[in-house]
Design a protein around this motif. Sequence first.
Motif, PDB file in Angstrom:
ATOM      1  N   VAL A  83     -15.242 -26.134  89.087  1.00  0.00           N
ATOM      2  CA  VAL A  83     -13.785 -26.109  88.956  1.00  0.00           C
ATOM      3  C   VAL A  83     -13.246 -27.497  88.636  1.00  0.00           C
ATOM      4  O   VAL A  83     -12.435 -27.665  87.706  1.00  0.00           O
ATOM      5  N   ARG A  84     -13.692 -28.495  89.373  1.00  0.00           N
ATOM      6  CA  ARG A  84     -13.187 -29.858  89.148  1.00  0.00           C
ATOM      7  C   ARG A  84     -13.591 -30.385  87.774  1.00  0.00           C
ATOM      8  O   ARG A  84     -12.791 -31.022  87.076  1.00  0.00           O
ATOM      9  N   ALA A  85     -14.843 -30.146  87.385  1.00  0.00           N
ATOM     10  CA  ALA A  85     -15.292 -30.591  86.068  1.00  0.00           C
ATOM     11  C   ALA A  85     -14.526 -29.870  84.961  1.00  0.00           C
ATOM     12  O   ALA A  85     -14.151 -30.473  83.948  1.00  0.00           O
ATOM     13  N   GLY A  86     -14.283 -28.582  85.165  1.00  0.00           N
ATOM     14  CA  GLY A  86     -13.528 -27.828  84.170  1.00  0.00           C
ATOM     15  C   GLY A  86     -12.108 -28.326  84.021  1.00  0.00           C
ATOM     16  O   GLY A  86     -11.584 -28.449  82.899  1.00  0.00           O
ATOM     17  N   LEU A  87     -11.459 -28.634  85.138  1.00  0.00           N
ATOM     18  CA  LEU A  87     -10.083 -29.157  85.081  1.00  0.00           C
ATOM     19  C   LEU A  87     -10.049 -30.519  84.382  1.00  0.00           C
ATOM     20  O   LEU A  87      -9.144 -30.799  83.588  1.00  0.00           O
ATOM     21  N   LEU A  88     -11.032 -31.372  84.689  1.00  0.00           N
ATOM     22  CA  LEU A  88     -11.100 -32.677  84.018  1.00  0.00           C
ATOM     23  C   LEU A  88     -11.288 -32.499  82.513  1.00  0.00           C
ATOM     24  O   LEU A  88     -10.666 -33.215  81.714  1.00  0.00           O
ATOM     25  N   ASP A  89     -12.113 -31.536  82.125  1.00  0.00           N
ATOM     26  CA  ASP A  89     -12.356 -31.317  80.703  1.00  0.00           C
ATOM     27  C   ASP A  89     -11.096 -30.818  79.999  1.00  0.00           C
ATOM     28  O   ASP A  89     -10.823 -31.203  78.852  1.00  0.00           O
ATOM     29  N   ILE A  90     -10.331 -29.969  80.673  1.00  0.00           N
ATOM     30  CA  ILE A  90      -9.067 -29.487  80.085  1.00  0.00           C
ATOM     31  C   ILE A  90      -8.154 -30.664  79.770  1.00  0.00           C
ATOM     32  O   ILE A  90      -7.606 -30.775  78.666  1.00  0.00           O
ATOM     33  N   VAL A  91      -7.989 -31.544  80.749  1.00  0.00           N
ATOM     34  CA  VAL A  91      -7.117 -32.710  80.557  1.00  0.00           C
ATOM     35  C   VAL A  91      -7.669 -33.615  79.458  1.00  0.00           C
ATOM     36  O   VAL A  91      -6.924 -34.087  78.577  1.00  0.00           O
ATOM     37  N   ALA A  92      -8.985 -33.856  79.478  1.00  0.00           N
ATOM     38  CA  ALA A  92      -9.593 -34.751  78.508  1.00  0.00           C
ATOM     39  C   ALA A  92      -9.442 -34.222  77.080  1.00  0.00           C
ATOM     40  O   ALA A  92      -9.121 -34.971  76.149  1.00  0.00           O
ATOM     41  N   VAL A 175      -8.825 -26.358  74.406  1.00  0.00           N
ATOM     42  CA  VAL A 175      -8.159 -26.356  75.719  1.00  0.00           C
ATOM     43  C   VAL A 175      -8.095 -24.938  76.272  1.00  0.00           C
ATOM     44  O   VAL A 175      -8.379 -24.709  77.463  1.00  0.00           O
ATOM     45  N   LEU A 176      -7.732 -23.974  75.439  1.00  0.00           N
ATOM     46  CA  LEU A 176      -7.648 -22.590  75.900  1.00  0.00           C
ATOM     47  C   LEU A 176      -9.021 -22.076  76.353  1.00  0.00           C
ATOM     48  O   LEU A 176      -9.125 -21.371  77.366  1.00  0.00           O
ATOM     49  N   LEU A 177     -10.060 -22.413  75.620  1.00  0.00           N
ATOM     50  CA  LEU A 177     -11.403 -21.995  76.012  1.00  0.00           C
ATOM     51  C   LEU A 177     -11.817 -22.634  77.333  1.00  0.00           C
ATOM     52  O   LEU A 177     -12.428 -21.987  78.193  1.00  0.00           O
ATOM     53  N   ALA A 178     -11.479 -23.915  77.498  1.00  0.00           N
ATOM     54  CA  ALA A 178     -11.816 -24.599  78.749  1.00  0.00           C
ATOM     55  C   ALA A 178     -11.050 -23.996  79.921  1.00  0.00           C
ATOM     56  O   ALA A 178     -11.580 -23.857  81.034  1.00  0.00           O
ATOM     57  N   VAL A 179      -9.791 -23.633  79.692  1.00  0.00           N
ATOM     58  CA  VAL A 179      -9.017 -22.953  80.733  1.00  0.00           C
ATOM     59  C   VAL A 179      -9.676 -21.625  81.079  1.00  0.00           C
ATOM     60  O   VAL A 179      -9.811 -21.253  82.261  1.00  0.00           O
ATOM     61  N   GLY A 180     -10.112 -20.892  80.072  1.00  0.00           N
ATOM     62  CA  GLY A 180     -10.792 -19.621  80.316  1.00  0.00           C
ATOM     63  C   GLY A 180     -12.052 -19.791  81.138  1.00  0.00           C
ATOM     64  O   GLY A 180     -12.371 -18.945  81.996  1.00  0.00           O
ATOM     65  N   SER A 181     -12.764 -20.888  80.910  1.00  0.00           N
ATOM     66  CA  SER A 181     -13.975 -21.155  81.685  1.00  0.00           C
ATOM     67  C   SER A 181     -13.659 -21.341  83.166  1.00  0.00           C
ATOM     68  O   SER A 181     -14.318 -20.767  84.041  1.00  0.00           O
ATOM     69  N   VAL A 182     -12.620 -22.133  83.453  1.00  0.00           N
ATOM     70  CA  VAL A 182     -12.236 -22.375  84.850  1.00  0.00           C
ATOM     71  C   VAL A 182     -11.736 -21.096  85.505  1.00  0.00           C
ATOM     72  O   VAL A 182     -12.084 -20.789  86.655  1.00  0.00           O
ATOM     73  N   VAL A 183     -10.939 -20.323  84.778  1.00  0.00           N
ATOM     74  CA  VAL A 183     -10.424 -19.064  85.326  1.00  0.00           C
ATOM     75  C   VAL A 183     -11.582 -18.112  85.644  1.00  0.00           C
ATOM     76  O   VAL A 183     -11.571 -17.431  86.689  1.00  0.00           O
ATOM     77  N   THR A 184     -12.577 -18.078  84.789  1.00  0.00           N
ATOM     78  CA  THR A 184     -13.734 -17.214  85.041  1.00  0.00           C
ATOM     79  C   THR A 184     -14.472 -17.639  86.303  1.00  0.00           C
ATOM     80  O   THR A 184     -14.889 -16.801  87.109  1.00  0.00           O
TER      81      THR A 184
END
Length: 401
Positions: A83-92, A175-184
């Motif tokens: 979750v944390r890595a995914g959120l960082l990737d979204i921002v990055a 960004v949308l794909l990364a958000v989808g990853s975290v949501v999953t």
Amino acid sequence: MAGMSESETFGWRRIAVPAFGPTLLSAAATGAVVPIAALRADELGASIGTAAFVVALTGVGQLVGVLPAGALVARIGERATLVRAGLLDIVALAVAGWAPSLWLMGVALLLSGLASSAFFLARQGYMIDVLPQRLLARGMSLLGGSMRAGLLLGPVLGSVAIAPFGLQGAYGVAVLLAVGSVVTVLTAPDLTGDHERARAGEPHTGVLRVVRQHARLLLTQGIGVTVISALRQSRLVILPLWAVHIGLDGVDSSQIFAVAGVAELLLVYPGGWVMDRLGRVWVVAVLLSVVSTSFLALPLAGTKGELLAVALVMALGNGLGSGIVMTLGADAAPDRDRAQFLGAWRLMGELGHAGGTLGLSAVTALVSLPVAAVVLGATGLVGLGWTSLWVSRADRERGKA
């Protein structure tokens, strides 16, 4: 290695979404921006050399992030790290796409690399927990296959968004794909909670101490992982360079890559089956011999058809070995301090990625591209003997357990 016991109910359908969904989406997010990152840097005024350096910062982040990622997973667990890595990737990714300056884009790509290291390290640990030993290699092969599928899917989705929205369209898709990853990750069933709670009460050993404890393994099997990773990364660099070398255009090069990428997926599951049923060494031997021989044959490729043939052979050999590095790491990982060990194991692979690219660049600059291909092929054949020796020993030891 602590995984699901044979007495527990296991089904591929049960783990498909939580195990492979986030990986597919995260890899697709990366794939959406890899082809256009240099163009984005050019928009911000970078020269060709500067653009290459900025794009390379993602790889730098992956390299320097592996050991801290192991420590992070050990401290907070796989699911929280995802979750944390995914959120960082979204921002990055968002910052990289809309950064007003080149230095800010570079920082964002570096952070994206750090996030990638943590994400995929945690994903490997998750798979070790949910897979029974008899299916470990097949699961890791499918995990590797989901990464490859995502890297193929990402550029397709990104290209669709570029036409109406420009380069930022591809970053928006990412960004949308990364958000989808975290949501999953957040919404999928928590299949590893018991394992993580059991490890939470264990004392944690420092990463460097774990590296010292397993130094012999890292300098034997680990060197083999470095060779495999160097050949894989060099393949991605040398094929488009060879296309330019023989006078092909960008369309021809893209077509060759697309066909080879699809072909690579064909042997993902069969490769895992061979590893589980016959032993890891058989896949290691085929992967290294086929890819190395393909490098040696590359100087003979003078037309689009010949280059496509070499690329297809490389892809099939590499696809058969999908997940081999993660499988060998899972086999060798201790129950205690597993995350720290996997961080060190992944470091050996990242060193191969960096060393392969730098070695290819150096030999090409000093001599020529055909000589670089031959050097890579010869290196792979030497690595074949070394790696097969140590992996076959590990196969025998695992068979006795």
